[in-house]
Design a protein around this motif. Structure first.
Motif, mmCIF file in Angstrom:
data_model
loop_
_atom_site.group_PDB
_atom_site.id
_atom_site.type_symbol
_atom_site.label_atom_id
_atom_site.label_comp_id
_atom_site.label_asym_id
_atom_site.label_seq_id
_atom_site.Cartn_x
_atom_site.Cartn_y
_atom_site.Cartn_z
ATOM 1 N N GLU A 16 -8.048 10.897 -4.547
ATOM 2 C CA GLU A 16 -6.978 10.037 -4.041
ATOM 3 C C GLU A 16 -6.121 10.814 -3.041
ATOM 4 O O GLU A 16 -6.055 12.046 -3.070
ATOM 5 C CB GLU A 16 -6.108 9.516 -5.197
ATOM 6 C CG GLU A 16 -6.870 8.575 -6.117
ATOM 7 C CD GLU A 16 -6.021 8.044 -7.261
ATOM 8 O OE1 GLU A 16 -6.339 6.942 -7.725
ATOM 9 O OE2 GLU A 16 -5.070 8.734 -7.702
ATOM 10 N N TYR A 23 -3.557 5.864 -3.634
ATOM 11 C CA TYR A 23 -3.660 6.356 -5.004
ATOM 12 C C TYR A 23 -3.352 5.209 -5.961
ATOM 13 O O TYR A 23 -2.605 4.290 -5.641
ATOM 14 C CB TYR A 23 -2.712 7.538 -5.250
ATOM 15 C CG TYR A 23 -1.263 7.209 -5.037
ATOM 16 C CD1 TYR A 23 -0.463 6.785 -6.102
ATOM 17 C CD2 TYR A 23 -0.685 7.311 -3.778
ATOM 18 C CE1 TYR A 23 0.864 6.473 -5.915
ATOM 19 C CE2 TYR A 23 0.645 6.998 -3.581
ATOM 20 C CZ TYR A 23 1.420 6.582 -4.649
ATOM 21 O OH TYR A 23 2.739 6.263 -4.453
ATOM 22 N N TRP A 49 -4.156 -1.074 -4.935
ATOM 23 C CA TRP A 49 -3.807 0.164 -5.621
ATOM 24 C C TRP A 49 -3.202 -0.098 -7.001
ATOM 25 O O TRP A 49 -2.918 0.828 -7.751
ATOM 26 C CB TRP A 49 -2.872 1.018 -4.752
ATOM 27 C CG TRP A 49 -3.550 1.359 -3.463
ATOM 28 C CD1 TRP A 49 -3.277 0.836 -2.230
ATOM 29 C CD2 TRP A 49 -4.655 2.233 -3.287
ATOM 30 N NE1 TRP A 49 -4.138 1.347 -1.297
ATOM 31 C CE2 TRP A 49 -5.002 2.221 -1.918
ATOM 32 C CE3 TRP A 49 -5.398 3.045 -4.148
ATOM 33 C CZ2 TRP A 49 -6.045 2.970 -1.395
ATOM 34 C CZ3 TRP A 49 -6.447 3.800 -3.619
ATOM 35 C CH2 TRP A 49 -6.751 3.763 -2.268
#
Length: 150
Positions: A16, A23, A49
Motif C-alpha cells: 500500500e 491504503y 479504500w
C-alpha cells in the motif's frame, strides 16, 4: 463518573502507498468487554479504500444513538408500568455539508417499534415516553445532531 474505552488499531499493509492515499481504511475496534469488530471509513467517503463489510464511524454513531434511546426508553417505560417484550429500530443518519469542506451527521431518525406484554401506552403516552427517553439518553445529550422519532 465513569470512563469508557475503545482500542483502535490500524496498520499499513504490504504494497500500500500511504502518501498517495492508496491504503485500506480497514481497522479493528476492541471494547473493554472484549468485543472486537471490523471498522473502516465509509465507502461514501473513501470509495474502494473502505472495507464495505466493516462498520464505519457514522454507522457507529447512528447505532449508539439508537441503542441509547432504546435502553433509556425501556427504563422509562418500565417505571411507567408498561411491560415491553420486544423493541426494534431501523435508525438512519444523514450526512450533510455544514460548511465548505466540512461534513457532519446532521440528523438521525429513529423508527422504534415496540411490542408490549399486557397494556400498551396510547399514542400520546408513547410519544411522552419517547420524549423522556430522548431527554435522558446520554449519547443524545452528547451530540449536536438532531435526533427525531418517526
Amino acid at each position: 463518573m465513569a470512563t469508557y474505552t475503545a482500542d483502535v488499531r490500524w496498520a499499513l499493509a504490504a504494497g500500500e502507498d500511504f502518501l498517495a492515499g492508496r491504503y485500506s481504511r480497514g481497522h479493528t475496534v476492541r471494547f473493554d468487554g472484549g468485543v472486537e469488530l471490523a471498522g473502516s471509513a465509509s465507502p461514501h467517503v473513501v470509495g474502494k479504500w473502505a472495507v464495505e463489510a466493516a462498520v464505519d464511524p457514522e454507522e457507529m454513531l447512528v447505532a449508539a444513538l439508537s441503542t441509547c434511546h432504546m435502553l433509556s426508553f425501556l427504563h422509562v417505560a418500565r417505571l411507567a408500568g408498561f411491560s415491553a417484550c420486544a423493541y426494534r429500530d431501523h435508525a438512519e443518519g444523514t450526512m450533510a455539508e455544514i460548511a465548505p469542506g466540512r461534513q457532519a451527521v446532521t440528523r438521525v431518525v429513529l423508527r422504534p417499534r415496540i411490542e408490549w406484554a399486557g397494556e400498551s401506552p396510547d399514542a400520546e403516552r408513547l410519544a411522552a415516553l419517547h420524549t423522556q427517553a430522548h431527554e435522558t439518553c446520554f449519547i443524545a445529550n452528547s451530540v449536536r445532531t438532531a435526533v427525531t422519532i418517526a
